[in-house]
Design an enzyme around this catalytic site. Sequence first.
Site, PDB file in Angstrom:
ATOM      1  N   ASN A 118      57.201  23.676  -5.076  1.00 47.04           N
ATOM      2  CA  ASN A 118      58.092  23.995  -6.189  1.00 47.04           C
ATOM      3  C   ASN A 118      58.877  22.769  -6.650  1.00 47.04           C
ATOM      4  OD1 ASN A 118      57.132  26.517  -5.649  1.00 47.04           O
ATOM      5  ND2 ASN A 118      59.110  27.441  -5.116  1.00 47.04           N
ATOM      6  N   HIS A 164      60.444  19.081 -55.724  1.00 47.38           N
ATOM      7  CA  HIS A 164      59.510  20.169 -56.058  1.00 47.38           C
ATOM      8  C   HIS A 164      58.141  19.629 -56.464  1.00 47.38           C
ATOM      9  CE1 HIS A 164      62.971  22.931 -56.046  1.00 47.38           C
ATOM     10  NE2 HIS A 164      63.592  21.990 -56.726  1.00 47.38           N
ATOM     11  N   SER A 285      31.529  11.332 -47.440  1.00 47.75           N
ATOM     12  CA  SER A 285      30.948  12.674 -47.471  1.00 47.75           C
ATOM     13  C   SER A 285      29.469  12.599 -47.138  1.00 47.75           C
ATOM     14  CB  SER A 285      31.134  13.295 -48.861  1.00 47.75           C
ATOM     15  OG  SER A 285      30.322  14.436 -49.019  1.00 47.75           O
ATOM     16  N   LYS A 291      32.587   9.695 -52.298  1.00 44.56           N
ATOM     17  CA  LYS A 291      33.832  10.120 -51.686  1.00 44.56           C
ATOM     18  C   LYS A 291      34.389   9.076 -50.714  1.00 44.56           C
ATOM     19  CE  LYS A 291      35.741  13.410 -52.033  1.00 44.56           C
ATOM     20  NZ  LYS A 291      35.588  14.643 -51.264  1.00 44.56           N
ATOM     21  N   GLU A 298      44.710  13.463 -42.913  1.00 41.23           N
ATOM     22  CA  GLU A 298      44.398  14.898 -42.833  1.00 41.23           C
ATOM     23  C   GLU A 298      44.384  15.376 -41.378  1.00 41.23           C
ATOM     24  OE1 GLU A 298      40.736  15.315 -44.922  1.00 41.23           O
ATOM     25  OE2 GLU A 298      41.629  14.995 -46.896  1.00 41.23           O
TER      26      GLU A 298
END
Length: 480
Positions: A118, A164, A285, A291, A298
């Site tokens: 413990n 925003h 890609s 791409k 990400e």
Amino acid sequence: MQTQAAGPTQRLWGARFRSEPSAALKALSRSEPGFFRLVPYDLAGSRAHARELHRAGILKSDELEKLLACVDALEQDYLTGAVRACEADEDVHTFLERVLTERLGPLGGKLRAGRSRNDQAANDLKLYLRDKARVIAAAVHDLQSALIAQAQQHIGTLSAGFTHLQPAQPIVFAHHLMAHVQAVGRNIDRLIDWDRRSARSPLGAAALAGSAICRSPELSAAELGYDAPCENSIDAVAARDHVCEFLFVCSMLAVELSRLSEEVVLWSSRQFQWVELDDGYCTGSSIMPQKKNPDIAELSRGKAGRLIGNLVGMLSALKSLPLAYNRDLAEDKSAAFDSIDTLSLVLPALAAMIRTMRIDVERLRRQAPLGFTLATEVADWLALSGVPFSEAHEITGALVQACEAKGIELSAVSQALLAQVDARLTPEVLQHLTLDAAIGARTGYGGTAPQRVSEQIARAQAALARQGEWTHGAYAGPRC
């Protein structure tokens, strides 16, 4: 010499049982392979405990010397792969006692006196976290340095600031980068504060009541780099709030990294084209040859949910546990190890991506006034001229409507249009409707005026130096 994986195990419990544990129990009870990373920390605790047993008279001086030499040799053998746990070893503690007994005979078994798994388990993880807190802080430090290096190049680069996700007011791009430096850096201060609260040793608590043999836990605490022993032996083995707090810092850091990553994804998109990421930190890609994907950003963004989950999982495991120790507490290691391992991958990758990204200064400046980002300058000028701000707000809104109707930005407004909207909009306001004037007016502490941003960078560098002293030098415990 390679320790054999076969042969009977040496469990640390079971004397009162009449039968062997079931296969299902063994499978569930055995530590995950990753838990054995705690071996060096368990051995550090064993050294301190051996000296405590010597003080208690259980180990003679020659036995202590022999035992410490064997512990040192075992650590080296483990780190080089010459010895490893076998399937029958239930956990780190079982593994190490088995090997010590194989090498030392009955002397190896003496080390168990006066302690419990413990307090060992609590101590091992606390030592590990205190060590890795500094590793994480160093990686955060590197990311901050990358952001600051970019900021230093763009104190004069003008861009739009957003609220925003809509254009709001012009800023210098360095100011935006430094906002991430501030947010990320607070997590180093959190780790420093966490470490101060965590600098209490659980050794000597044994199972829960303290040890009748090891009665000088303050000496073991000092040897392991703690400030003192835990105040309460029950709390010493039952508490995992320090793990939860550590996981909170990890998850908060991951959230900040996710917000930075999200902006990099936006900035590097075809719609923004504010930054170009180095090819070495992007992927393509499998079907679309054109791409160039910001995968580091990400992946970092995605990991935030995982680290938040580790915190929530640990809090849930704790919420209904009675004192003192319960086996549920073993969940602490899975959560902590995963969070540390994840940040150890994410932070260096993000730092390298930020350090190598290229910023399109001209594009940022062209876009800075778009979306009427200079409107607040009109309202502020009116207010400083004595117009109540509620009226100034309405007048400025009417001017924006007039510009929209003509398809122009505020920077192209004419004196005639100003007078048409409101007589109080005199030509003097035009000198305030430039990017440089708008940014230069924000001279308050922490504002976006270049001088203030330069001062902020200098303060941030001083803070990094202060944090670096803790990261690289404050911990006196084992650096495994």
